[in-house]
Design an enzyme around this catalytic site. Sequence first.
Site, mmCIF file in Angstrom:
data_model
loop_
_atom_site.group_PDB
_atom_site.id
_atom_site.type_symbol
_atom_site.label_atom_id
_atom_site.label_comp_id
_atom_site.label_asym_id
_atom_site.label_seq_id
_atom_site.Cartn_x
_atom_site.Cartn_y
_atom_site.Cartn_z
ATOM 1 N N ASP A 226 0.830 -1.200 0.000
ATOM 2 C CA ASP A 226 0.000 0.000 0.000
ATOM 3 C C ASP A 226 0.870 1.257 0.000
ATOM 4 O O ASP A 226 1.880 1.328 0.696
ATOM 5 C CB ASP A 226 -0.888 -0.021 1.253
ATOM 6 C CG ASP A 226 -1.885 1.110 1.298
ATOM 7 O OD1 ASP A 226 -2.749 1.175 0.419
ATOM 8 O OD2 ASP A 226 -1.775 1.939 2.223
ATOM 9 N N GLU A 293 14.776 -15.309 0.311
ATOM 10 C CA GLU A 293 15.068 -16.347 1.299
ATOM 11 C C GLU A 293 14.061 -17.490 1.221
ATOM 12 O O GLU A 293 14.330 -18.613 1.677
ATOM 13 C CB GLU A 293 15.041 -15.758 2.709
ATOM 14 C CG GLU A 293 16.085 -14.682 2.978
ATOM 15 C CD GLU A 293 15.826 -13.959 4.299
ATOM 16 O OE1 GLU A 293 14.962 -14.444 5.077
ATOM 17 O OE2 GLU A 293 16.470 -12.927 4.552
#
Length: 594
Positions: A226, A293
Amino acid sequence: MSATAPAIYTTQPVSVPRTGTLQWWHTAVIYQVYPRSFADSNGDGLGDLPGITARLGHLSRLGVDALWLSPFYTSPQADHGYDVADYRDVDPIFGTLADADALLDRAHQLGLRVVVDLVPNHTSDAHVWFQQALAAAPGSPERERYMFRDGRGEAGELPPNNWESVFGGPAWTRTTNADGSPGQWYLHIFDVRQPDLNWANEEIRQEFRDVLRFWLDRGVDGFRVDVAHGMVKEEGLPDWAGHSAMISEAESGETEESGPDAQDDVDLGNAGPMWNQPGVHEIYRDWHGVLAEYGADKMLVAEAWVSPLPELAKYVRPDEMQQAFNFAFLASHWHAGELRGVIEHSVQVNDTVGAPTTWVLSNHDVVRHATRFGLPSAGGNVEPVGPDDRQPDAELGLRRARAATLLMLALPGSAYLYQGEELGLPEATRLPFDVRQDPTIARGGGLGRDGCRVPIPWEAAAPSFGFSPTGESWLPQPEEYGRYALDAQKGDPASTYEFYRRALRMRRDYALGSGGLAWIDVDHPDVLGLANGELVVLANTGAEQIRLPEGLEPLLSSIELDQHGDGAIFLPGDATLWALRTQSEVGRKPFGPD
């Protein structure tokens, strides 16, 4: 009526098909769920996570690849969840963390990816950090998490600068000290209950790395970020005389028509020292590493109201985000020349950074495109429509909306759908002012965004059209929503729902998301033509029907084609057609009468 087919030929390709390893987000169609308004399981009139989980089969049958959930975190709901008090928990009105896990599990069982909203520009004023900041002294570590500043004037009685809030009014609010005396001011680019975070503070950066990992550990597939262009402010917070808005003033006025010379870089209303600062890209490079990751299939999508388009493309460079919403496309008018300009420029600038273009026509912040296209402006990023305003032509709006959607789904890249658009749902334009709840209203923000957030209809004859078992609904649903209900459209080949299902199935069958783009020049100012792989697409943005040239086999049209007794086929006005070539020269050299 055009009695003869216009001359048509292919130009040089704009973009070549995507090759190599493709991740799901390169081509995905992603469906936005606004939790308050999707499905209510417990009868309180508010949608919730168990309600969404129970309706996930609808998304699977529709044929989308993923869903994006607007915020469901712990929140006072001052901005309906975009004021987060706890990023690691679910607000009780939506359910529990166990409900979130169940939703993720069920979605993955159905082959759906899940993207969740992340709100990093600001927190709620109920967040424990902000409460600690209010209790702490100026210059304290607690206050350094936010944008606290001393006021101007002899006694600090004036705001630190002249910035205005996107929601209306000043962007600064003064605090009160423990002894009752006036204190410092804090920045809130949006509502007064949404204090902006200080992204120059490493503690903030580490906190959001941890938040990302919290949800990645639970199995989410990506994040919609956002206000992705707003987290970093210009050094020194200089005065700025402009006004920021999610709806550009330049695009909000109604005009009779837009010509082919319309700008392909729409002014999106977000300029100024609080937007699109270079430092935001450092944050996203950091987040890119966090997602890596967890494998190469996790993604970030930017809500960045940024123009011109080359500035937006910076957000999707290889080491930053994977997608960015194309609001220039959303804000376009239903005009062949303007659409061609926006599409071509979008694809070209994204190709320079190796990113897919991400298309969108509606979301929870803008007037639904079935309504925008029924206004005299024929699209654009229009202001919300109220009961006292000129009402849209609902039939024309839906006709154009279906045509625009079919054009969008033919384009290479990814696409987003907003809940209810597969039903042809229009904006609720006649909502009484006293039932509207958008916080922008209280700050002078006009009618607010409630018209696109009304709960969607599932069953025509049920209370609240099947949204809630008790018939409750946090916003009143217009009576005419019954005819848009899902059960009234299932199995009807002419319905918007079945049209969306066919379009999504064919988009996948013809691999349009990974395809290329070449223009098919059409000797008609109202017709946009393109080729994507085997597919030929003609979008007639005018009112006059045109005769289809020989050598095309219609596959899917947004409205029924007109076939004459002599075998001639006509594409009606305000309609889009997908077709296959039946002659090798079609779309590759001039054909048809000149």
